[in-house]
Design an enzyme around this catalytic site. Sequence first.
Site, PDB file in Angstrom:
ATOM      1  N   THR A  45       7.508  12.310 -21.467  1.00 15.44           N
ATOM      2  CA  THR A  45       7.860  11.027 -21.501  1.00 15.44           C
ATOM      3  C   THR A  45       6.364  10.003 -21.347  1.00 15.44           C
ATOM      4  O   THR A  45       5.955  10.337 -20.065  1.00 15.44           O
ATOM      5  CB  THR A  45       8.844  10.212 -20.894  1.00 15.44           C
ATOM      6  OG1 THR A  45       9.064   8.754 -21.141  1.00 15.44           O
ATOM      7  CG2 THR A  45       8.782   9.979 -19.303  1.00 15.44           C
ATOM      8  N   GLU A  46       5.998   8.932 -22.181  1.00 15.59           N
ATOM      9  CA  GLU A  46       4.933   8.579 -22.027  1.00 15.59           C
ATOM     10  C   GLU A  46       4.545   7.757 -20.858  1.00 15.59           C
ATOM     11  O   GLU A  46       3.569   7.529 -20.614  1.00 15.59           O
ATOM     12  CB  GLU A  46       4.746   7.690 -23.373  1.00 15.59           C
ATOM     13  CG  GLU A  46       5.244   6.346 -23.576  1.00 15.59           C
ATOM     14  CD  GLU A  46       5.311   5.936 -24.984  1.00 15.59           C
ATOM     15  OE1 GLU A  46       4.902   4.658 -24.874  1.00 15.59           O
ATOM     16  OE2 GLU A  46       5.704   6.595 -25.785  1.00 15.59           O
TER      17      GLU A  46
END
Length: 217
Positions: A45-46
Site C-alpha cells: 500500500t502506497e
Amino acid sequence: MDSREIIARRIAKEFKDGMVANLGFGMPTMAANYLPEGMSMTLQTENGALRFGATPKRGESDPDVANAGGAPITLLPGASTFEMDLSFAIIRGGHVDITALGALEVDQEGNIANWKIPGAFAPGMGGAMDLLVGAKRVVAALNHTDKKGNSKVLKKCSLPLSAAKCVDLIVTEKAVMEVTDKGLVLKEVAPGLTVEDVVKCTDADLIIPSDVKEMDI
C-alpha cells in the site's frame, strides 16, 4: 453478486505467486479478499506497508493500520510498515509487478483518467501517476457504463488523463479487455451476457477474437 464484487474477484485472478501487487482505492482493494488459496504474494500500500491481507471483520480492525484510502487492513506475519518516501521508492523503482486502479474513464489506446471531473470532482492525482508508470502491469477497474448508461470504455478519454498509454488490462462488471498494439481485444464477457451485449454498451472499437471466454469469477 454486485458489480463491485464481480470486478474485485476478476482482478484477483490476475495475481500470481511471488508477485508484489498494489491495490488502488475502492474496488481494487476488495481484491485482497479473493486471493486464491495458498498463493504467496506481497500486497503493497502506497502509504507504507508490505504484506497485508483481507479486510478485517467488524470489531477486529486496528485504527492505526489502514491502506492509502483509510480503510482498515490486516497485517500478515512478516509484514512491515515504513515511511511514504520508501514506499514510493519501491513504486518508482519498478519493484511493483502489478497494480489495479479504479478509473473514471479508459480508452482503446490504454489511456486512463481517474482523478478529475472538471468543475465537479478533483481529489488530486495522489500516487496514481507513479503507479501507472512505475508498475510493470496496470489493470484498470471500473463500471462499464455510468448511471445514464453511457460507456466509460471509450475511443478516446474526454477527462484529464492520469497517464497515457499505460493500461494493459481493463476489467468491468461486463467484460475483460486487453490493450494491444492492434487495438482493444475483448477477452471475456460476464456470465449471462453475450459478445453482442458488450459491443452495444461500449464506445471503444473492440477486436472480437473467435475464442471469447466467459469471465471466471
